[in-house]
Design a protein around this motif. Structure first.
Motif, PDB file in Angstrom:
ATOM      1  N   GLY A 288       0.810  -1.204   0.000  1.00 13.82           N
ATOM      2  CA  GLY A 288       0.000   0.000   0.000  1.00 13.82           C
ATOM      3  C   GLY A 288       0.844   1.255   0.000  1.00 13.82           C
ATOM      4  O   GLY A 288       0.533   2.237  -0.690  1.00 13.82           O
ATOM      5  N   LEU A 289       1.937   1.249   0.750  1.00  9.86           N
ATOM      6  CA  LEU A 289       2.848   2.391   0.771  1.00  9.86           C
ATOM      7  C   LEU A 289       3.577   2.536  -0.560  1.00  9.86           C
ATOM      8  O   LEU A 289       3.796   3.649  -1.044  1.00  9.86           O
ATOM      9  N   ARG A 290       3.926   1.395  -1.141  1.00 13.03           N
ATOM     10  CA  ARG A 290       4.621   1.418  -2.432  1.00 13.03           C
ATOM     11  C   ARG A 290       3.758   2.105  -3.498  1.00 13.03           C
ATOM     12  O   ARG A 290       4.268   2.831  -4.358  1.00 13.03           O
ATOM     13  N   ALA A 291       2.456   1.857  -3.429  1.00 18.26           N
ATOM     14  CA  ALA A 291       1.540   2.495  -4.376  1.00 18.26           C
ATOM     15  C   ALA A 291       1.566   4.017  -4.234  1.00 18.26           C
ATOM     16  O   ALA A 291       1.187   4.742  -5.166  1.00 18.26           O
ATOM     17  N   LYS A 292       1.997   4.502  -3.078  1.00 20.41           N
ATOM     18  CA  LYS A 292       2.127   5.941  -2.836  1.00 20.41           C
ATOM     19  C   LYS A 292       3.579   6.398  -2.999  1.00 20.41           C
ATOM     20  O   LYS A 292       3.961   7.481  -2.557  1.00 20.41           O
ATOM     21  N   ASN A 293       4.399   5.527  -3.588  1.00 17.45           N
ATOM     22  CA  ASN A 293       5.805   5.819  -3.870  1.00 17.45           C
ATOM     23  C   ASN A 293       6.647   5.971  -2.607  1.00 17.45           C
ATOM     24  O   ASN A 293       7.628   6.712  -2.578  1.00 17.45           O
ATOM     25  N   ILE A 294       6.272   5.235  -1.563  1.00 13.39           N
ATOM     26  CA  ILE A 294       7.059   5.186  -0.327  1.00 13.39           C
ATOM     27  C   ILE A 294       7.482   3.739  -0.107  1.00 13.39           C
ATOM     28  O   ILE A 294       6.640   2.840  -0.042  1.00 13.39           O
ATOM     29  N   ARG A 326      -1.310   6.443   7.498  1.00 15.57           N
ATOM     30  CA  ARG A 326      -2.670   6.645   8.023  1.00 15.57           C
ATOM     31  C   ARG A 326      -3.694   6.333   6.939  1.00 15.57           C
ATOM     32  O   ARG A 326      -4.726   5.713   7.206  1.00 15.57           O
ATOM     33  N   SER A 327      -3.389   6.752   5.730  1.00 14.90           N
ATOM     34  CA  SER A 327      -4.294   6.464   4.616  1.00 14.90           C
ATOM     35  C   SER A 327      -4.374   4.978   4.327  1.00 14.90           C
ATOM     36  O   SER A 327      -5.451   4.411   4.151  1.00 14.90           O
ATOM     37  N   VAL A 328      -3.211   4.320   4.301  1.00 18.36           N
ATOM     38  CA  VAL A 328      -3.174   2.873   4.031  1.00 18.36           C
ATOM     39  C   VAL A 328      -3.922   2.093   5.098  1.00 18.36           C
ATOM     40  O   VAL A 328      -4.639   1.122   4.803  1.00 18.36           O
ATOM     41  N   MET A 329      -3.839   2.532   6.351  1.00 21.35           N
ATOM     42  CA  MET A 329      -4.490   1.828   7.456  1.00 21.35           C
ATOM     43  C   MET A 329      -5.948   2.245   7.614  1.00 21.35           C
ATOM     44  O   MET A 329      -6.663   1.713   8.479  1.00 21.35           O
TER      45      MET A 329
END
Length: 331
Positions: A288-294, A326-329
């Protein structure tokens, strides 16, 4: 935020030293790194002929396996641990004996000692430990030095040494000096000094004879002239180092606090990263973080959905990471 790099470039004086060295790249570097080693000897109190350099500490990890292991031998290493430990052991045809770290992420010295057999030729111990950040105390190191059999090589991995000292960890060299058997303590310029791209590390050994063994198997000129100049100059930039260490401690705390509020369980960390046990599958959160480039590092943690290792970055990195997670969770 997954490679444990410094978020800041080297000090300006270090960059200038690298630029000056670049003007002479038509010549081979000093293979032995004599100037760098002389300064390391002055600062650590170790004899110059007990110190070796390498292309990052990784070269010295491989060298420890080359020096000590043959087919049929055993080597003990913490699990989870830096992947190079297992890789170097298996490449030598030896048996990798993994020892689970403690629940707080610190290398389990008592379990490590119990794992040693007459076939053991090499033991890896790390503090602060990667990927957990766990820091060994003085009593742990004293126990290791006192009880570890003399017939094997102890590789004491201190790639995050400066962060551990900043967090209150003990100076290891006087303790390691009490060991009767052979040992090497390795430290890196990649993390606290911001020189990951230069690839330079060093090892302090128990004897000239052991250091000579590392020197004999080193690849010719494995540490280039620019890296040598950078490392030597970095040692004089104490103010830059202090700022980085203070920043890391502050942002490490912010990350841990923010993740705790979301139901994660931070492990005590004395390194430039925070590791947390996750309330949901770690790989899923990382994706999920990877999708946000993190980018962060997920890995298994016993009897839980897993763990994440998050490198400390800039204040802006921390803000962006906490907003993204926070968004991913769904918080």
């Amino acid at each position: 935020m997954h490679l444990n790099e410094s978020p800041f470039p080297p000090a300006p004086a270090v960059v200038e030293a690298m630029q000056r060295a670049a003007a002479g790249l038509n010549r081979y570097p000093d293979h032995d790194g004599s100037e760098l080693i002389a300064e390391l000897a002055r600062r650590t109190g170790a004899a110059p002929d007990h110190i070796v350099i390498g292309s990052g500490t990784n070269e010295l990890l491989y060298a420890s396996a080359d020096i000590s292991l043959d087919q049929g031998d055993e080597a003990v290493a913490p699990v989870p641990g830096f992947p190079t430990y297992a890789k170097t052991i298996t490449m030598r045809g030896a048996t990798h004996v993994g020892v689970a770290v403690r629940k707080d992420g610190v290398v389990d010295i008592e379990a490590t000692l119990k794992a040693v057999t007459p076939q053991t030729r090499l033991v890896f111990v790390a503090t602060p430990h990667n990927p957990t950040g766990g820091l060994l105390g003085m009593a742990d190191i004293e126990l290791l030095v006192r009880e570890l059999p003399e017939h094997l090589l102890l590789h004491f991995d201190e790639a995050y040494y400066e962060f551990g000292r900043h967090a209150g960890g003990p100076e290891s060299l006087p303790l390691l000096a009490r060991r009767r058997g052979p040992w090497i303590a390795t430290r890196s310029f990649s993390k606290a000094y911001g020189l990951a791209g230069a690839r330079v590390g060093y090892g302090i050994t128990s004897s000239r004879e052991l250091a000579d063994a590392y020197r004999k198997i080193r690849i010719n000129f494995s540490v280039n002239a620019v890296a040598l100049a950078a490392a030597r100059a970095a040692l004089d930039e104490g103010g830059h180092l202090a700022e980085l260490l203070d920043h890391t401690a502050a942002e490490r705390g912010r990350l841990a606090q923010g993740l705790s509020a979301l139901g994660f369980q931070p492990l005590p960390s004395a390194a430039n990263f925070v590791t947390v046990v996750t309330p949901r599958p770690a790989a899923e959160i990382a994706q999920g973080l990877r999708a946000k480039n993190i980018f962060v590092l997920p890995f298994p943690w016993p009897q839980t959905p897993g763990a994440l290792r998050i490198t400390v970055g800039t204040r802006q990195d921390t803000d962006a990471f906490l907003a993204a997670i926070r968004s991913v969770m769904g918080a």
